[in-house]
Design a protein around this motif. Structure first.
Motif, short mmCIF file in Angstrom:
data_model
loop_
_atom_site.label_atom_id
_atom_site.label_comp_id
_atom_site.label_asym_id
_atom_site.label_seq_id
_atom_site.Cartn_x
_atom_site.Cartn_y
_atom_site.Cartn_z
N GLY A 26 0.81 -1.22 0.00
CA GLY A 26 0.00 0.00 0.00
C GLY A 26 0.84 1.26 0.00
O GLY A 26 1.88 1.34 -0.64
N ALA A 27 0.39 2.25 0.74
CA ALA A 27 1.08 3.53 0.82
C ALA A 27 2.21 3.51 1.85
O ALA A 27 2.83 4.55 2.11
CB ALA A 27 0.10 4.64 1.13
N SER A 30 5.52 4.94 0.58
CA SER A 30 5.56 6.40 0.53
C SER A 30 5.74 7.01 1.91
O SER A 30 6.45 8.00 2.06
CB SER A 30 4.28 6.94 -0.10
OG SER A 30 4.12 6.42 -1.39
N LEU A 31 5.12 6.41 2.90
CA LEU A 31 5.30 6.86 4.28
C LEU A 31 6.76 6.71 4.71
O LEU A 31 7.35 7.61 5.29
CB LEU A 31 4.38 6.09 5.23
CG LEU A 31 4.54 6.36 6.72
CD1 LEU A 31 4.22 7.81 7.03
CD2 LEU A 31 3.66 5.43 7.52
N ARG A 56 2.88 7.58 -8.78
CA ARG A 56 2.11 7.11 -7.63
C ARG A 56 2.83 7.44 -6.33
O ARG A 56 2.25 7.99 -5.39
CB ARG A 56 1.87 5.60 -7.72
CG ARG A 56 1.03 5.05 -6.55
CD ARG A 56 0.90 3.54 -6.60
NE ARG A 56 2.17 2.84 -6.57
CZ ARG A 56 2.86 2.58 -5.46
NH1 ARG A 56 2.41 2.98 -4.29
NH2 ARG A 56 4.00 1.93 -5.51
N LEU A 57 4.14 7.14 -6.28
CA LEU A 57 4.92 7.44 -5.07
C LEU A 57 4.97 8.94 -4.82
O LEU A 57 4.92 9.39 -3.66
CB LEU A 57 6.33 6.87 -5.19
CG LEU A 57 6.46 5.36 -5.05
CD1 LEU A 57 7.90 4.93 -5.34
CD2 LEU A 57 6.03 4.90 -3.68
N GLN A 59 2.69 11.24 -5.61
CA GLN A 59 1.39 11.69 -5.08
C GLN A 59 1.21 11.26 -3.63
O GLN A 59 0.74 12.05 -2.80
CB GLN A 59 0.26 11.15 -5.94
CG GLN A 59 0.20 11.78 -7.31
CD GLN A 59 -0.81 11.08 -8.22
OE1 GLN A 59 -1.38 10.07 -7.87
NE2 GLN A 59 -1.00 11.64 -9.41
N GLU A 60 1.58 10.03 -3.33
CA GLU A 60 1.42 9.55 -1.96
C GLU A 60 2.39 10.24 -1.01
O GLU A 60 2.03 10.60 0.11
CB GLU A 60 1.63 8.03 -1.91
CG GLU A 60 0.53 7.25 -2.59
CD GLU A 60 0.83 5.77 -2.68
OE1 GLU A 60 1.93 5.34 -2.24
OE2 GLU A 60 -0.02 5.02 -3.18
N ALA A 61 3.64 10.43 -1.44
CA ALA A 61 4.64 11.07 -0.59
C ALA A 61 4.27 12.52 -0.30
O ALA A 61 4.59 13.04 0.78
CB ALA A 61 6.02 10.99 -1.24
N PHE A 63 1.46 13.59 0.44
CA PHE A 63 0.56 13.55 1.60
C PHE A 63 1.35 13.41 2.90
O PHE A 63 1.01 14.02 3.91
CB PHE A 63 -0.43 12.38 1.45
CG PHE A 63 -1.35 12.21 2.61
CD1 PHE A 63 -2.46 13.03 2.75
CD2 PHE A 63 -1.10 11.25 3.58
CE1 PHE A 63 -3.31 12.89 3.84
CE2 PHE A 63 -1.95 11.10 4.66
CZ PHE A 63 -3.05 11.92 4.79
N PHE A 64 2.44 12.62 2.87
CA PHE A 64 3.18 12.32 4.10
C PHE A 64 4.30 13.30 4.40
O PHE A 64 4.78 13.35 5.54
CB PHE A 64 3.76 10.90 4.02
CG PHE A 64 2.71 9.83 4.00
CD1 PHE A 64 1.88 9.62 5.09
CD2 PHE A 64 2.56 9.02 2.90
CE1 PHE A 64 0.91 8.62 5.08
CE2 PHE A 64 1.60 8.01 2.86
CZ PHE A 64 0.77 7.82 3.95
#
Length: 162
Positions: A26-27, A30-31, A56-57, A59-61, A63-64
């Motif tokens: 999952g994410a 990225s976390l 994808r990484l 966009q997710e990164a 967030f974190f």
């Protein structure tokens, strides 16, 4: 099952060292990337297999990552090597912005596909010499600004047509 503590994340020891993680779903990847960039005082480079994985990484990164960690973008040209047209101006602008920031990057995360990483780029000194950085409220000397722009290839004209 082993649990990874984010505070004690295993990081590379120094410049040029590599770190590999596996079995993260999952994410979670990225976390972990955002946490690694937060713990590292320099640029953290992540190389992915393809553009989709990098996007994808990215966009997710986003967030974190916190406000102290810069998330840099270096998009692919999105054209073939022998195409008769140039890449979109936004792509060129984003790439040049990232190249200008790389030399001073601290606590930064750059996620890039291996195909983009293989392309040759201009030397860092060229980017540094051709960068014009303006700030709101900055006082400019018009004559020196004109000389600087002309040395970068701009022309002084009365009316702008292009």
């Amino acid at each position: 099952m082993n649990k990874i503590q984010l505070e004690s994340l295993p990081l590379a020891d120094g410049a040029g060292d590599k770190q590999r993680w596996g079995g993260i779903s999952g994410a979670g990847s990225s976390l972990l990337l955002a946490q690694a960039a937060r713990q590292n005082d320099s640029l953290t480079l992540v190389v992915t297999e393809n553009n989709q994985q990098a996007e994808r990484l990215q966009q997710e990164a986003a967030f974190f990552c916190d406000n102290n960690t810069a998330l840099l973008e270096f998009p692919d040209w999105e054209i073939l090597a022998y195409d008769n047209f140039s890449p979109h101006q936004d792509i060129i602008s984003t790439r040049l912005t990232t190249l200008a920031k790389l030399s001073d990057a601290s606590k930064a995360l750059l996620i890039i596909p291996v195909s983009t990483l293989l392309h040759r780029i201009v030397p860092a000194q060229y980017i540094k010499g051709m960068t014009l950085d303006l700030a709101t409220g900055q006082q400019l000397d018009l004559a020196s600004m004109r000389r600087e722009l002309e040395s970068a290839g701009y022309l002084c004209v009365e009316s702008v047509y292009e």
